[in-house]
Write a protein that holds these residues in place. Structure first.
Motif, PDB file in Angstrom:
ATOM      1  N   ILE A 290      12.081   6.701 -38.480  1.00 27.82           N
ATOM      2  CA  ILE A 290      12.169   5.294 -38.080  1.00 27.82           C
ATOM      3  C   ILE A 290      13.626   4.881 -37.866  1.00 27.82           C
ATOM      4  O   ILE A 290      13.965   4.214 -36.885  1.00 27.82           O
ATOM      5  N   GLN A 291      14.499   5.290 -38.773  1.00 22.16           N
ATOM      6  CA  GLN A 291      15.923   4.944 -38.633  1.00 22.16           C
ATOM      7  C   GLN A 291      16.529   5.560 -37.372  1.00 22.16           C
ATOM      8  O   GLN A 291      17.365   4.948 -36.702  1.00 22.16           O
TER       9      GLN A 291
ATOM     10  N   ILE B 101      14.903   6.136 -34.586  1.00 16.09           N
ATOM     11  CA  ILE B 101      14.395   5.346 -33.454  1.00 16.09           C
ATOM     12  C   ILE B 101      15.187   4.050 -33.312  1.00 16.09           C
ATOM     13  O   ILE B 101      15.620   3.676 -32.211  1.00 16.09           O
ATOM     14  N   LEU B 102      15.398   3.365 -34.439  1.00 16.03           N
ATOM     15  CA  LEU B 102      16.130   2.101 -34.406  1.00 16.03           C
ATOM     16  C   LEU B 102      17.578   2.311 -33.959  1.00 16.03           C
ATOM     17  O   LEU B 102      18.134   1.497 -33.211  1.00 16.03           O
ATOM     18  N   SER B 103      18.174   3.413 -34.395  1.00 17.11           N
ATOM     19  CA  SER B 103      19.548   3.720 -33.982  1.00 17.11           C
ATOM     20  C   SER B 103      19.625   3.978 -32.480  1.00 17.11           C
ATOM     21  O   SER B 103      20.588   3.565 -31.809  1.00 17.11           O
ATOM     22  N   ALA B 104      18.599   4.657 -31.950  1.00 19.51           N
ATOM     23  CA  ALA B 104      18.571   4.938 -30.512  1.00 19.51           C
ATOM     24  C   ALA B 104      18.513   3.655 -29.697  1.00 19.51           C
ATOM     25  O   ALA B 104      19.202   3.518 -28.670  1.00 19.51           O
ATOM     26  N   PHE B 105      17.727   2.696 -30.143  1.00 18.68           N
ATOM     27  CA  PHE B 105      17.657   1.414 -29.439  1.00 18.68           C
ATOM     28  C   PHE B 105      18.985   0.662 -29.537  1.00 18.68           C
ATOM     29  O   PHE B 105      19.446   0.058 -28.556  1.00 18.68           O
ATOM     30  N   LYS B 106      19.612   0.722 -30.704  1.00 14.96           N
ATOM     31  CA  LYS B 106      20.891   0.037 -30.884  1.00 14.96           C
ATOM     32  C   LYS B 106      21.956   0.630 -29.965  1.00 14.96           C
ATOM     33  O   LYS B 106      22.763  -0.105 -29.371  1.00 14.96           O
ATOM     34  N   GLN B 107      21.948   1.946 -29.835  1.00 21.01           N
ATOM     35  CA  GLN B 107      22.911   2.614 -28.964  1.00 21.01           C
ATOM     36  C   GLN B 107      22.720   2.223 -27.496  1.00 21.01           C
ATOM     37  O   GLN B 107      23.650   2.281 -26.698  1.00 21.01           O
ATOM     38  N   ASN B 108      21.499   1.813 -27.157  1.00 21.66           N
ATOM     39  CA  ASN B 108      21.200   1.395 -25.786  1.00 21.66           C
ATOM     40  C   ASN B 108      21.221  -0.134 -25.632  1.00 21.66           C
ATOM     41  O   ASN B 108      20.676  -0.671 -24.667  1.00 21.66           O
ATOM     42  N   ASP B 109      21.814  -0.811 -26.641  1.00 25.27           N
ATOM     43  CA  ASP B 109      22.052  -2.261 -26.595  1.00 25.27           C
ATOM     44  C   ASP B 109      20.771  -3.092 -26.599  1.00 25.27           C
ATOM     45  O   ASP B 109      20.717  -4.177 -26.009  1.00 25.27           O
ATOM     46  N   TYR B 110      19.739  -2.598 -27.282  1.00 16.14           N
ATOM     47  CA  TYR B 110      18.518  -3.390 -27.450  1.00 16.14           C
ATOM     48  C   TYR B 110      18.506  -4.008 -28.852  1.00 16.14           C
ATOM     49  O   TYR B 110      18.820  -3.335 -29.854  1.00 16.14           O
ATOM     50  N   GLN B 111      18.163  -5.292 -28.922  1.00 16.37           N
ATOM     51  CA  GLN B 111      18.041  -6.003 -30.196  1.00 16.37           C
ATOM     52  C   GLN B 111      16.589  -5.904 -30.666  1.00 16.37           C
ATOM     53  O   GLN B 111      15.713  -6.584 -30.138  1.00 16.37           O
ATOM     54  N   ILE B 112      16.361  -5.060 -31.653  1.00 16.96           N
ATOM     55  CA  ILE B 112      15.001  -4.782 -32.135  1.00 16.96           C
ATOM     56  C   ILE B 112      14.671  -5.668 -33.340  1.00 16.96           C
ATOM     57  O   ILE B 112      15.476  -5.785 -34.274  1.00 16.96           O
ATOM     58  N   ASN B 113      13.480  -6.268 -33.332  1.00 11.86           N
ATOM     59  CA  ASN B 113      12.977  -7.009 -34.488  1.00 11.86           C
ATOM     60  C   ASN B 113      11.839  -6.210 -35.110  1.00 11.86           C
ATOM     61  O   ASN B 113      10.757  -6.081 -34.530  1.00 11.86           O
ATOM     62  N   VAL B 114      12.088  -5.654 -36.289  1.00  5.82           N
ATOM     63  CA  VAL B 114      11.058  -4.848 -36.983  1.00  5.82           C
ATOM     64  C   VAL B 114      10.034  -5.788 -37.600  1.00  5.82           C
ATOM     65  O   VAL B 114      10.378  -6.663 -38.414  1.00  5.82           O
ATOM     66  N   MET B 115       8.780  -5.631 -37.206  1.00  7.86           N
ATOM     67  CA  MET B 115       7.696  -6.480 -37.720  1.00  7.86           C
ATOM     68  C   MET B 115       7.077  -5.864 -38.980  1.00  7.86           C
ATOM     69  O   MET B 115       6.722  -6.538 -39.909  1.00  7.86           O
ATOM     70  N   TYR B 116       6.900  -4.544 -38.978  1.00  4.92           N
ATOM     71  CA  TYR B 116       6.510  -3.800 -40.180  1.00  4.92           C
ATOM     72  C   TYR B 116       6.721  -2.327 -39.938  1.00  4.92           C
ATOM     73  O   TYR B 116       6.962  -1.891 -38.824  1.00  4.92           O
TER      74      TYR B 116
END
Length: 399
Positions: free
Chosen positions: A381-382, A384-399
């Protein structure tokens, strides 16, 4: 003295009660570094151990008492035991259950011929209603745990365990009102005085643990646990005294620990048990011993499909096997493809996806994407979230 009584009870109920299997668990053994066996009372007739005590109590009634009919209060499993035992003995039975009782337990009780009354939010509310009806209708009250006939009935489980394996170091059982662990400990301590008896309660309903700590019976202001079968505000008078004298330790477990134990049992052993039935497995990592032979009572399996679904999903989230997130995207072609490419690169399998312009904060220019994906643990999971951050996406984790 107690052991002799329990042996006699076994003879009285053996033609009805199933001798449930005692199964070795490689999974739970490896997890806690002990040799773990499971006594599967979830495979008992009526789906729980409660039939044992209820049947013994009803068998012990005289003809006058039987003619008056019986009444009980129950969170579900005792209800089914009393209803089924009453059906076999041709005794009229009224069962008072909390309004929060799972649908499966209510319907099963009705199917066994019990007249079901739903009252209150927990077992103790149902108990007060049943006691008032006992007086009004002159019925015989069948207590779910604070009755020696019931306690001795539950104790027959220990006889079956010792017939199969007689050198356990630890015997672990759930505690609600205390009837199960009382019967088990009375038999087990006579059969093997060196065995350690461990009780388990949910953190949201620790009435016996609190009572033992304070050396007096205590009543909780409220209970809050998904383990409805052990959701009891006040332990019994008899059971309190037995637990105080015979039980070596009481462990409490969290809701997340219960859910993870449920998921592991279902996924690895293909066995279904209700939440209160798996608290013994949830407690294994808190024993602080190794290389011991341990028997866990899987006390019941009466669980409905909606609850199974909820527990599985909660368990998957807890173990990092599911991730749900939202992200706002520009409402232009190709944005969804970019998200898919990131997920594919990180080996995350999409379970569910919702693409909704009306949920976005900036509805004119953006669209909100909600995605649920299968994952392989918290580290995945971490990543995946890091990959989105590197591509400048602001992710909101719901669960």
């Amino acid at each position: 003295m107690h052991l002799e009584r329990i042996i006699n009870v076994r003879e009285n109920i053996k033609d009805t009660v199933v001798k449930t299997p005692l199964l070795y668990s490689n999974i739970f053994s490896e997890m806690c570094k002990n040799n773990v066996y499971m006594k599967c009372e979830n495979l008992q007739l009526t789906g729980a151990y409660k039939l044992r005590g209820a049947l013994n109590k009803i068998i012990s009634l005289n003809e006058v008492e039987k003619s008056r009919g019986v009444i009980c209060s129950s969170a579900g499993n005792h209800a089914q035991g009393v209803a089924y035992a009453s059906l076999l003995a041709s005794v009229n039975a009224t069962i008072v259950m909390p309004e929060t009782t799972p649908y499966l337990k209510v319907e099963s009780t009705k199917n066994y011929g019990g007249n079901v009354i739903l009252h209150g939010k927990c077992y103790d509310d149902a108990f007060m209603k049943a006691k008032s009806l006992e007086e009004e209708e002159k019925r015989v009250f069948i207590h779910p745990f604070d009755d020696m006939d019931v306690i001795y009935g539950q104790g027959t489980i220990a006889l079956e365990i010792f017939e199969d394996i007689n050198d356990f170091d630890y015997l672990i059982a759930p505690i609600g009102g205390g009837g199960l662990i009382s019967g088990l400990s009375l038999a087990a301590k006579e059969l093997n005085p060196n065995i350690k008896i461990i009780g388990v309660q949910a953190e949201g309903a620790p009435s016996m643990a609190l009572s033992i700590k304070n050396n007096k019976i205590c009543t909780l202001d409220s209970v809050n646990t998904l383990a409805d079968g052990i959701s009891v505000k006040t332990p019994g008078n008899r059971t309190f005294e037995i637990v105080k004298d015979y039980v070596d330790e009481i462990i409490t477990v969290s809701e997340s620990e219960i859910v993870e134990a449920f998921l592991l049992l279902a996924e690895k052993h293909k066995l279904l048990a209700e939440a209160s039935g798996v608290v013994t497995l949830a407690a294994l990592n808190k024993l602080n011993v190794q290389d011991k032979k341990v028997c866990c009572i899987i006390s019941g399996g009466n669980i409905d499909m909606l609850t199974i679904s909820s527990l599985i999903n909660n368990g998957l989230v807890s173990k990092g096997r599911l991730l749900c997130f939202s992200v706002e995207l520009k409402n232009v072609p190709g944005e969804l493809l970019k998200i898919s490419e990131i997920l594919a690169k990180e080996n995350a399998n999409v379970v569910k996806l919702e693409h909704n312009q009306f949920k976005a904060i900036n509805r004119i220019h953006n669209v909100l994407l909600e995605v649920t994906v299968e994952t392989n643990g918290h580290e995945h999971i971490q990543n995946i979230l890091s990959a989105f951050k590197q591509n400048d996406y602001q992710i909101n984790v719901m669960y």
